[in-house]
Motif scaffolding. Structure first.
Motif, PDB file in Angstrom:
ATOM      1  N   GLU A 148       0.829  -1.204   0.000  1.00 13.00           N
ATOM      2  CA  GLU A 148       0.000   0.000   0.000  1.00 13.00           C
ATOM      3  C   GLU A 148       0.863   1.253   0.000  1.00 13.00           C
ATOM      4  O   GLU A 148       0.586   2.217  -0.741  1.00 13.00           O
ATOM      5  CB  GLU A 148      -0.927   0.001   1.213  1.00 13.00           C
ATOM      6  N   GLU A 149       1.928   1.251   0.814  1.00 12.35           N
ATOM      7  CA  GLU A 149       2.805   2.426   0.901  1.00 12.35           C
ATOM      8  C   GLU A 149       3.506   2.695  -0.432  1.00 12.35           C
ATOM      9  O   GLU A 149       3.775   3.854  -0.769  1.00 12.35           O
ATOM     10  CB  GLU A 149       3.850   2.201   1.998  1.00 12.35           C
ATOM     11  N   ARG A 150       3.767   1.647  -1.216  1.00 14.01           N
ATOM     12  CA  ARG A 150       4.459   1.812  -2.498  1.00 14.01           C
ATOM     13  C   ARG A 150       3.493   1.962  -3.665  1.00 14.01           C
ATOM     14  O   ARG A 150       3.915   2.023  -4.812  1.00 14.01           O
ATOM     15  CB  ARG A 150       5.400   0.627  -2.722  1.00 14.01           C
ATOM     16  N   GLY A 151       2.204   2.052  -3.344  1.00 14.94           N
ATOM     17  CA  GLY A 151       1.210   2.303  -4.388  1.00 14.94           C
ATOM     18  C   GLY A 151       0.877   1.114  -5.252  1.00 14.94           C
ATOM     19  O   GLY A 151       0.335   1.272  -6.347  1.00 14.94           O
ATOM     20  N   ALA A 152       1.174  -0.102  -4.754  1.00 15.49           N
ATOM     21  CA  ALA A 152       0.903  -1.295  -5.545  1.00 15.49           C
ATOM     22  C   ALA A 152      -0.511  -1.828  -5.329  1.00 15.49           C
ATOM     23  O   ALA A 152      -1.051  -2.514  -6.193  1.00 15.49           O
ATOM     24  CB  ALA A 152       1.919  -2.385  -5.228  1.00 15.49           C
ATOM     25  N   VAL A 153      -1.106  -1.528  -4.162  1.00 19.42           N
ATOM     26  CA  VAL A 153      -2.498  -1.906  -3.895  1.00 19.42           C
ATOM     27  C   VAL A 153      -3.219  -0.684  -3.344  1.00 19.42           C
ATOM     28  O   VAL A 153      -2.617   0.187  -2.693  1.00 19.42           O
ATOM     29  CB  VAL A 153      -2.605  -3.084  -2.898  1.00 19.42           C
TER      30      VAL A 153
END
Length: 386
Positions: A59-64
């Protein structure tokens, strides 16, 4: 009054059920739809990592879009406790379902670092590379001589459990050079009892597991080279001046040492086949050099006239026909060229320029060849005068 309360309660329950169904449908859609990731990333799952930690990282890396939905989806599909450690390439737009499948299916890591041990002709080298997730190409981290002290970047990388290892044998390396290189590979184990027969090892890249036996890898090379010849031999051209796969391997090794340019291997093969068919001597320097070095290292200097005149089993300026055995380990393309030379009348060739990468110029007549040789000598004289 009670009827009104019951009616309202029933209505509320129906509304809640509809809302719950809508929420489940929304969550399901979020789980399988195209993800928000705009640029591919490399996700490392550490040994023993929790699903909660991995989902927060995603989530923090914008993947989900939502770590909670990712965890719920994992729980619902009974995969929350099936994480496999490793490094995974998460592609642009990957759905939560696709990401979960990657990190729970296991198998070889799809990104991260790898070590290539390159066994060459003149030297060996170790190369640590890392996959750039954005370009999906490997980027060199550090390169060093295996005889030197390993850099800090390499030492840190070999501590990672999911580091991948490769041994690369270049085309044209002799069996002695391959064994010499394997004995220096730091991530392989075991002794090598003897140097395999020349020409019997397949030069290519081999995926290996840290701690694998050197003898096992050598056996794999022998098996693969035999398989190449077994596949290509039935496809050979008619009326070749050699009758056995063993003789074809000798020719392939000469072709391999004469040129590293794929586009001219068949022409080089044609030169030697035409010479054999016409009863001419092969007159090729690499065979003379092998007669001197026995494949143990490189000569490191030019051939002397006395060496070109000395009769040895490998001096093709003196002997007729093929030398008694291969002079290196040829690759698949050189073997294919030996079995299917080009349909040309070439008898001669000489280097086109002082740069081996520029290839050769071919000739049918001696006069034409002499002109080509003189042009090459002129380049040598010009370079010496600078």
């Amino acid at each position: 009054m009670w009827k009104s309360i019951a009616s309202n309660a029933l209505t509320l329950l129906i509304v809640m059920l509809i809302a719950a169904a809508a929420l489940v449908a929304w969550g399901r859609n979020e789980f399988v739809k195209v993800g928000p990731l705009e640029t591919a990333i490399c996700l490392r799952v550490e040994p023993g990592a929790s699903l909660s930690a991995v989902s927060r990282n995603l989530e923090e890396r914008g993947a989900v879009s939502d770590a909670r939905i990712f965890r719920i989806g994992a729980d619902y599909s009974d995969r929350s406790d099936k994480l496999k450690f490793g490094s995974y390439l998460v592609k642009q737009g990957a759905s939560m379902e696709e990401v979960l499948q990657q990190i729970t299916a296991g198998g070889a890591s799809s990104c991260g670092k790898e070590v290539n041990f390159r066994i060459g002709v003149a030297s060996h080298e170790v190369v640590l590379r890392e996959l750039d997730p954005e370009t999906q190409r490997f980027v060199e981290v550090v390169k060093f001589d295996p005889a030197a002290e390993a850099p800090a970047e390499y030492t840190a990388a070999v501590a990672e459990a999911d580091l991948r290892y490769n041994v690369i044998v270049v085309e044209g390396a002799t069996s002695w050079q391959v064994v010499d290189g394997l004995r220096k590979v730091p991530f392989l184990e075991g002794e090598i009892a003897a140097v395999p027969a020349e020409g019997s090892l397949a030069p290519k890249a081999y995926d290996v597991v840290k701690g694998s036996k050197r003898e096992d890898l050598l056996a794999k090379m022998v098996t693969d080279q035999a398989a190449v010849m077994a596949e290509l031999w039935p496809q050979r051209a008619a009326d070749l001046p050699y009758d056995t796969p063993e003789e074809a391997m000798v020719m392939a090794s000469i072709i391999e040492k004469e040129t590293g340019i794929a586009s001219e291997r068949a022409d080089v093969a044609a030169v030697f086949v035409n010479r054999l068919n016409q009863g001419m001597r092969l007159q090729t320097d690499p065979t003379v050099i092998y007669g001197i070095t026995k494949g143990e290292g490189v000569l490191g200097r030019g051939l002397r006239q006395s060496e070109l005149r000395r009769e040895t089993p490998y001096n093709t300026y003196v002997i007729s026909g093929l030398p008694p055995g291969p002079i290196a380990n040829p690759g698949r393309e050189a073997i294919a060229a030996a079995l299917n030379p080009s349909d040309s009348n070439y008898i001669f060739f000489v280097a086109k320029t002082l740069n081996p990468a520029d290839g050769h110029v071919f000739a049918v007549t001696l006069d034409e060849h002499n002109r080509n040789v003189e042009a090459f000598r002129a380049l040598e004289r010009a370079a010496a005068a600078e």
